[in-house]
Design an enzyme around this catalytic site. Structure first.
Site, short mmCIF file in Angstrom:
data_model
loop_
_atom_site.label_atom_id
_atom_site.label_comp_id
_atom_site.label_asym_id
_atom_site.label_seq_id
_atom_site.Cartn_x
_atom_site.Cartn_y
_atom_site.Cartn_z
N GLY A 44 80.15 55.12 44.14
CA GLY A 44 79.92 54.97 45.95
C GLY A 44 80.36 55.90 46.84
O GLY A 44 79.88 56.66 47.81
N GLU A 98 86.85 57.56 48.78
CA GLU A 98 86.51 56.78 48.58
C GLU A 98 85.63 55.97 49.22
O GLU A 98 86.13 56.80 50.60
CB GLU A 98 87.80 55.41 48.21
CG GLU A 98 87.40 54.10 47.68
CD GLU A 98 86.73 53.39 47.26
OE1 GLU A 98 85.55 53.99 46.31
OE2 GLU A 98 87.48 52.57 45.60
N ASP A 99 84.60 55.32 49.28
CA ASP A 99 83.90 55.04 50.07
C ASP A 99 84.50 54.13 51.08
O ASP A 99 83.82 54.40 52.58
CB ASP A 99 82.82 54.55 49.35
CG ASP A 99 82.70 53.68 48.43
OD1 ASP A 99 83.66 53.20 48.43
OD2 ASP A 99 81.15 52.96 47.91
N ASP A 102 88.30 47.39 51.19
CA ASP A 102 87.89 46.36 51.32
C ASP A 102 89.39 45.07 51.17
O ASP A 102 89.96 45.58 51.66
CB ASP A 102 86.79 46.25 50.38
CG ASP A 102 85.78 44.66 50.61
OD1 ASP A 102 85.55 44.48 52.08
OD2 ASP A 102 85.59 43.65 49.83
N LYS A 130 87.48 47.94 56.09
CA LYS A 130 86.91 46.66 56.48
C LYS A 130 88.38 45.84 56.79
O LYS A 130 89.11 44.77 55.61
CB LYS A 130 85.98 45.71 55.20
CG LYS A 130 84.93 46.37 55.56
CD LYS A 130 83.90 44.98 54.91
CE LYS A 130 83.10 45.82 54.29
NZ LYS A 130 82.03 44.82 53.45
N PHE A 151 77.82 43.30 54.75
CA PHE A 151 77.85 44.12 53.49
C PHE A 151 77.21 45.25 54.01
O PHE A 151 76.07 45.49 54.99
CB PHE A 151 76.77 43.15 52.85
CG PHE A 151 76.71 44.07 51.63
CD1 PHE A 151 77.82 43.54 51.05
CD2 PHE A 151 76.12 44.61 51.28
CE1 PHE A 151 78.45 43.94 49.41
CE2 PHE A 151 76.14 45.66 49.77
CZ PHE A 151 77.53 45.56 49.10
N ASP A 158 75.89 50.86 47.97
CA ASP A 158 74.68 50.30 47.73
C ASP A 158 75.21 48.98 47.16
O ASP A 158 76.39 48.03 47.68
CB ASP A 158 75.21 50.95 46.10
CG ASP A 158 75.66 50.00 45.02
OD1 ASP A 158 76.81 50.23 45.32
OD2 ASP A 158 75.33 49.29 44.32
N ARG A 164 71.65 53.67 48.13
CA ARG A 164 73.45 54.51 48.04
C ARG A 164 72.35 56.04 49.33
O ARG A 164 73.04 56.85 49.32
CB ARG A 164 73.45 55.61 47.16
CG ARG A 164 74.42 54.18 45.88
CD ARG A 164 75.01 54.84 44.91
NE ARG A 164 75.16 54.11 44.08
CZ ARG A 164 75.75 52.77 43.94
NH1 ARG A 164 77.15 53.52 44.85
NH2 ARG A 164 76.88 52.13 43.15
P1 IMP Z 1 88.44 46.23 46.90
O1 IMP Z 1 88.78 46.44 45.67
O2 IMP Z 1 88.02 44.61 47.12
O3 IMP Z 1 89.11 47.69 47.97
O4 IMP Z 1 87.02 46.52 46.63
C1 IMP Z 1 86.70 48.56 47.35
C2 IMP Z 1 85.06 48.71 46.68
O5 IMP Z 1 83.65 47.53 47.34
C3 IMP Z 1 84.46 49.92 46.99
O6 IMP Z 1 84.63 51.01 45.94
C4 IMP Z 1 82.68 49.38 46.98
O7 IMP Z 1 82.10 49.99 46.07
C5 IMP Z 1 82.68 48.02 46.42
N1 IMP Z 1 82.30 47.57 48.59
C6 IMP Z 1 83.22 46.68 49.19
N2 IMP Z 1 82.53 46.63 50.73
C7 IMP Z 1 81.21 47.07 50.38
C8 IMP Z 1 80.07 46.57 50.85
O8 IMP Z 1 80.08 46.68 52.45
N3 IMP Z 1 78.75 47.52 50.13
C9 IMP Z 1 79.00 47.94 49.39
N4 IMP Z 1 79.95 47.93 48.73
C10 IMP Z 1 80.85 47.56 49.43
MG MG Z 2 83.50 51.88 45.09
#
Ligand code: IMP
Ligand code: MG
Length: 179
Positions: A44, A98-99, A102, A130, A151, A158, A164
């Site tokens: 990402g 990092e993108d 979440d 987020k 989302f 993606d 992407r």
């Molecule tokens: P976390 O471990 O829940 O913080 O997950 C983060 C990862 O989940 C990111 O690196 C993304 O790959 C994916 N992710 C979380 N939210 C989104 C979204 O809205 N769109 C696409 N990928 C997401």
């Molecule tokens: Mg990711």
């Protein structure tokens, strides 16, 4: 893709470019001109990282890692973090790129894995945050945009491997993922 796969554009290419330039200046100040090792989280972060490193004035090296969680079921699985190729982090000024932040679970595991490699300094930059989705205590040092709990795709993000390459960040239509 269909024209109506994206509900609306949240961040257009211009806003992204301006904010990435501001972030780069902030990161340059933070590392005070020392060399930075930018470590992108695949897949990402590849677009964000490419723009960010070109906006930095500091000397910079680039590396990548992959994080995958194994599990499924109700409990979040173990996170495996692996470097892509030979990456020596010891004594380096590491910037995790990092993108999106979440739940925070991936970044928590990634940060722990990198700390174990004894960098001199470790900072985290995320393009999107987020915050209301957070489940664990992890924060980024540099944040591009606070975003709502929807989302998002584009600019590296993606859905099922697609979107992407969109030059903007958009809200994916629920008709695509049946939500
Ligand atoms: P976390 O471990 O829940 O913080 O997950 C983060 C990862 O989940 C990111 O690196 C993304 O790959 C994916 N992710 C979380 N939210 C989104 C979204 O809205 N769109 C696409 N990928 C997401
Ligand atoms: Mg990711």
């Amino acid at each position: 893709m269909n024209a109506d796969d994206i509900d609306r554009v949240l961040l257009d290419a211009d806003s992204l470019r301006h904010r990435v330039a501001d972030l780069a200046a902030e990161i340059d100040r933070s590392f005070a001109g020392e060399e930075i090792l930018a470590v992108g989280v695949l897949n990402g972060a590849f677009v964000f990282l490419a723009d960010l490193v070109r906006a930095l004035a500091s000397p910079v090296q680039v590396a990548f890692l992959r994080a995958a969680s194994y599990g499924g079921g109700t409990r979040p699985g173990e996170l495996s973090v692996e470097a892509v190729g030979e990456v020596d982090l010891e004594g380096k000024n590491v910037l995790i790129v990092e993108d999106i932040l979440d739940t925070g679970r991936s970044l928590l595991g990634i940060r722990a894995a990198i700390e174990a490699a004894r960098p001199k300094r470790l900072e985290i930059v995320v393009l999107l945050d987020k915050a209301e989705r957070r489940e664990v205590n992890v924060a980024a040092d540099h944040i591009g945009f606070a975003v709502p709990d929807e989302f998002l795709v584009g600019y590296g993000l993606d859905y099922a491997g697609r979107y992407r390459n969109l030059p903007y960040v958009g809200v994916l239509s629920r008709t695509v993922y049946g939500g």
